[in-house]
Each structure stands twice: as structure tokens, then as C-alpha cells.
Design a protein around this motif. Sequence first.
Motif, mmCIF file in Angstrom:
data_model
loop_
_atom_site.group_PDB
_atom_site.id
_atom_site.type_symbol
_atom_site.label_atom_id
_atom_site.label_comp_id
_atom_site.label_asym_id
_atom_site.label_seq_id
_atom_site.Cartn_x
_atom_site.Cartn_y
_atom_site.Cartn_z
ATOM 1 N N GLU A 32 17.985 87.048 -18.367
ATOM 2 C CA GLU A 32 17.932 85.957 -17.301
ATOM 3 C C GLU A 32 17.230 85.851 -16.112
ATOM 4 O O GLU A 32 16.284 84.422 -15.313
ATOM 5 C CB GLU A 32 18.884 85.667 -17.272
ATOM 6 N N SER A 33 17.249 86.965 -15.165
ATOM 7 C CA SER A 33 16.934 86.995 -13.506
ATOM 8 C C SER A 33 15.341 86.324 -13.277
ATOM 9 O O SER A 33 14.652 86.299 -12.997
ATOM 10 C CB SER A 33 17.024 88.353 -13.057
ATOM 11 N N ILE A 34 14.167 86.539 -14.520
ATOM 12 C CA ILE A 34 12.627 86.713 -14.553
ATOM 13 C C ILE A 34 12.669 85.484 -15.316
ATOM 14 O O ILE A 34 12.275 84.661 -14.365
ATOM 15 C CB ILE A 34 11.908 88.247 -15.763
ATOM 16 N N LEU A 35 13.196 84.708 -16.378
ATOM 17 C CA LEU A 35 13.429 83.917 -16.128
ATOM 18 C C LEU A 35 13.796 82.832 -15.153
ATOM 19 O O LEU A 35 12.527 81.721 -15.577
ATOM 20 C CB LEU A 35 13.928 83.288 -17.138
ATOM 21 N N GLN A 36 14.620 82.934 -14.702
ATOM 22 C CA GLN A 36 14.546 82.211 -13.600
ATOM 23 C C GLN A 36 13.666 82.088 -12.313
ATOM 24 O O GLN A 36 13.232 80.745 -11.861
ATOM 25 C CB GLN A 36 16.205 81.786 -12.697
ATOM 26 N N GLN A 37 13.222 83.084 -12.088
ATOM 27 C CA GLN A 37 12.417 83.377 -10.908
ATOM 28 C C GLN A 37 10.817 82.816 -11.742
ATOM 29 O O GLN A 37 10.692 82.066 -10.971
ATOM 30 C CB GLN A 37 12.042 84.919 -11.151
ATOM 31 N N ARG A 38 10.531 82.753 -12.433
ATOM 32 C CA ARG A 38 9.495 82.535 -13.436
ATOM 33 C C ARG A 38 9.185 80.799 -13.575
ATOM 34 O O ARG A 38 7.989 80.260 -13.127
ATOM 35 C CB ARG A 38 8.880 83.246 -14.197
ATOM 36 N N ARG A 39 10.499 80.411 -13.837
ATOM 37 C CA ARG A 39 10.868 79.391 -14.226
ATOM 38 C C ARG A 39 10.426 78.176 -13.160
ATOM 39 O O ARG A 39 9.785 76.903 -12.606
ATOM 40 C CB ARG A 39 11.948 78.804 -14.793
ATOM 41 N N ARG A 40 11.129 78.403 -11.749
ATOM 42 C CA ARG A 40 11.324 78.317 -10.733
ATOM 43 C C ARG A 40 9.525 78.044 -9.844
ATOM 44 O O ARG A 40 8.887 77.277 -9.517
ATOM 45 C CB ARG A 40 11.765 78.613 -9.160
ATOM 46 N N ALA A 41 8.974 79.334 -10.151
ATOM 47 C CA ALA A 41 7.576 78.896 -9.826
ATOM 48 C C ALA A 41 6.608 78.167 -10.424
ATOM 49 O O ALA A 41 5.517 77.941 -10.005
ATOM 50 C CB ALA A 41 6.855 79.961 -9.587
ATOM 51 N N ALA A 42 6.817 78.256 -11.730
ATOM 52 C CA ALA A 42 6.064 76.776 -13.163
ATOM 53 C C ALA A 42 6.100 75.385 -12.071
ATOM 54 O O ALA A 42 5.745 74.725 -12.258
ATOM 55 C CB ALA A 42 6.867 76.728 -14.250
ATOM 56 N N LEU A 43 7.639 74.994 -12.097
ATOM 57 C CA LEU A 43 8.356 74.165 -11.584
ATOM 58 C C LEU A 43 7.315 73.559 -10.219
ATOM 59 O O LEU A 43 7.293 72.500 -10.342
ATOM 60 C CB LEU A 43 9.492 73.638 -11.702
ATOM 61 N N HIS A 44 7.744 74.068 -9.438
ATOM 62 C CA HIS A 44 6.626 73.806 -8.211
ATOM 63 C C HIS A 44 5.628 73.140 -8.086
ATOM 64 O O HIS A 44 5.026 72.635 -7.622
ATOM 65 C CB HIS A 44 7.261 75.364 -7.190
ATOM 66 N N TYR A 45 4.832 74.835 -8.689
ATOM 67 C CA TYR A 45 3.151 74.688 -9.686
ATOM 68 C C TYR A 45 2.953 73.066 -10.475
ATOM 69 O O TYR A 45 2.161 72.673 -10.321
ATOM 70 C CB TYR A 45 2.569 75.580 -9.475
ATOM 71 N N THR A 46 3.646 72.662 -11.075
ATOM 72 C CA THR A 46 3.594 71.704 -11.501
ATOM 73 C C THR A 46 3.233 70.237 -11.533
ATOM 74 O O THR A 46 3.036 69.992 -11.551
ATOM 75 C CB THR A 46 4.457 71.892 -13.441
ATOM 76 N N GLY A 47 4.137 69.932 -10.009
ATOM 77 C CA GLY A 47 5.084 69.396 -9.197
ATOM 78 C C GLY A 47 3.674 69.167 -8.312
ATOM 79 O O GLY A 47 2.893 67.994 -8.374
ATOM 80 N N ASN A 48 3.053 70.153 -7.581
ATOM 81 C CA ASN A 48 2.154 69.721 -6.680
ATOM 82 C C ASN A 48 0.773 69.697 -7.956
ATOM 83 O O ASN A 48 -0.192 68.599 -7.315
ATOM 84 C CB ASN A 48 1.725 71.042 -6.357
ATOM 85 N N ALA A 49 0.878 70.068 -8.663
ATOM 86 C CA ALA A 49 -0.436 69.972 -9.821
ATOM 87 C C ALA A 49 -0.844 68.386 -10.194
ATOM 88 O O ALA A 49 -1.825 67.716 -9.877
ATOM 89 C CB ALA A 49 -0.172 70.729 -10.438
ATOM 90 N N TRP A 50 0.274 68.023 -10.582
ATOM 91 C CA TRP A 50 0.471 66.298 -11.609
ATOM 92 C C TRP A 50 0.136 65.703 -9.358
ATOM 93 O O TRP A 50 -0.514 64.398 -9.695
ATOM 94 C CB TRP A 50 1.513 66.259 -11.562
ATOM 95 N N LEU A 51 0.739 66.101 -8.370
ATOM 96 C CA LEU A 51 0.125 64.942 -7.509
ATOM 97 C C LEU A 51 -1.217 64.545 -7.308
ATOM 98 O O LEU A 51 -1.401 63.868 -7.195
ATOM 99 C CB LEU A 51 0.969 66.029 -6.583
ATOM 100 N N MET A 52 -1.962 66.570 -7.410
ATOM 101 C CA MET A 52 -3.066 66.013 -7.516
ATOM 102 C C MET A 52 -4.078 65.619 -8.134
ATOM 103 O O MET A 52 -4.933 64.548 -7.847
ATOM 104 C CB MET A 52 -3.564 67.256 -6.845
#
Length: 253
Positions: free
Chosen positions: A157-177
Motif C-alpha cells: 500500500e505505501s509504495i502504491l500510494q507513492q507511485r500513484r501520486r507521482a503518476a497523477l501529478h505527471y499525467t495532469g501536467n503532460a495533458w496540459l502541455m
Amino acid sequence: MSSKGDALKEKIILETESQVAILGERGANTRVILEKVGTANSGAVQYHFGSKNALVEAVWAYRSKVVNEYCAAYMAAMKSSVANQELSLSHLVSAVLAPHAYVIRHALPESYYAAFVCKNGGFAPGASERDVDYPWYGPLHDCWQAIDERLAASLPESILQQRRRAALHYTGNAWLMIEQRCCELARRFPSETQLVVSQLQDFVIRLSNCVSASLLREDFTPLSANIAESLERAAEALGEPDWFIGSAGDYGH
């Protein structure tokens, strides 16, 4: 509701989407929105939607029905081209991301959809109870649930949440670009529609692989080349989007 009333509601929804995308929900002003759409009726938001919050939800509803229709069509197209209909994590991630490309494609040359989603935390699952409010929200909800189950079976769970937060942040910025880039291309080369579509399809594939690799590094399966065909087959199956022009009282109908 008359077609004239629907036309005004759609104008208000689209102007709200752009205002929220630029200024955020707090910064968006209903008086300015109504001025932009050219109506002198100061009570139009109250009459058609009930409140500013309900108006912002109407933007979600306007796009959400089409997003889920495309998600379902894309999942069907992928399953028909994958052996034993076994979808990898990358397939599921692309099914969440691909509808954004479909909406942007049909909102050009001035698209504010990705920016609106980012401003409202829409890339994070469970941001609202929209799957309960909107009966058509099932396909996207099912994809998120399948992604969570796949990850939970492989990661603590701890690794899942960490990776998920990073992926969501990256995905949002990428879609904006990519949204900004596609808007620029659509304005500069209005006759080169396929150029923009190719950019969006390529982006979905690359971003899906990138996000999947960062989420599930130990068991990453990249998407195959035929995913581009699935993206186009789903778009052809739906054709022009049938946007939902609803009000606060009829999301569930």
C-alpha cells in the motif's frame, strides 16, 4: 427544453469550462460568463443550473457522458484485438487516458478540457461521487477499479500510494502541455486535422506506457502498435460526440 434554451445552456457550459480552466472555480465569475455568452439575463445561471456549483458540475456532465461512451467503445476495440481479451495494466491506463484525447480532438481549436480537469482534481479517482450521480459513469469507474486491483495485487500500500501520486501529478501536467500544443497546431494548420489526431494518438500511447512503467516497474508490459487502430476504431464507432446538456436536476436521467 427548447433548442434555443439548450443552445444558451451549452454556451454557458463551454464558457464556464474555459473560465474555470484559466482561473479556477473560485476565480470564475458567473456575471462575466454571462457577459461572454452575450445574454443580458443575470438570472440565467440560477434558472438553468440552480447555482454556480451546479453549473461547474454541469460541465462535468457535459463531457463525462461522452468520455464514458468513448471509454466503453475503446475497451471493446482493444479486447477484440488482444489475445484471450487479456488486458495489461497499460491497456487499462490507456482506457482512462484515451477519452481525454477524444474530447480534446472534438473541442479544438480552442480546447480547455484538460486544464478544467486538472483544476478540479479530475485525474484523481474518487475525487467525487460522480459514478453514483451519473449512470453513464460506469466504464471509467470500472477501469479505475481494475487498475487499483491490479496494483494492489502487486504492490504494498505505501509504495502504491507513492507511485500513484507521482503518476497523477505527471499525467495532469503532460495533458496540459499536449492540449496547448494541439490547440496551436489546430490554429496554425486548420486543414491538417489528421496531424493533430496523430499527435493525440501517439501521446496516449507514450503516456500510457510511461505511467504504467512508473506504477508497475516490476511487471511492465508495453502497449503494442495496434493500439492506434483501437483508438481510431472507437472514434469511428462514436463519430461526432453527443454532448450532454443537462441541468442540476436531471444528471441522473
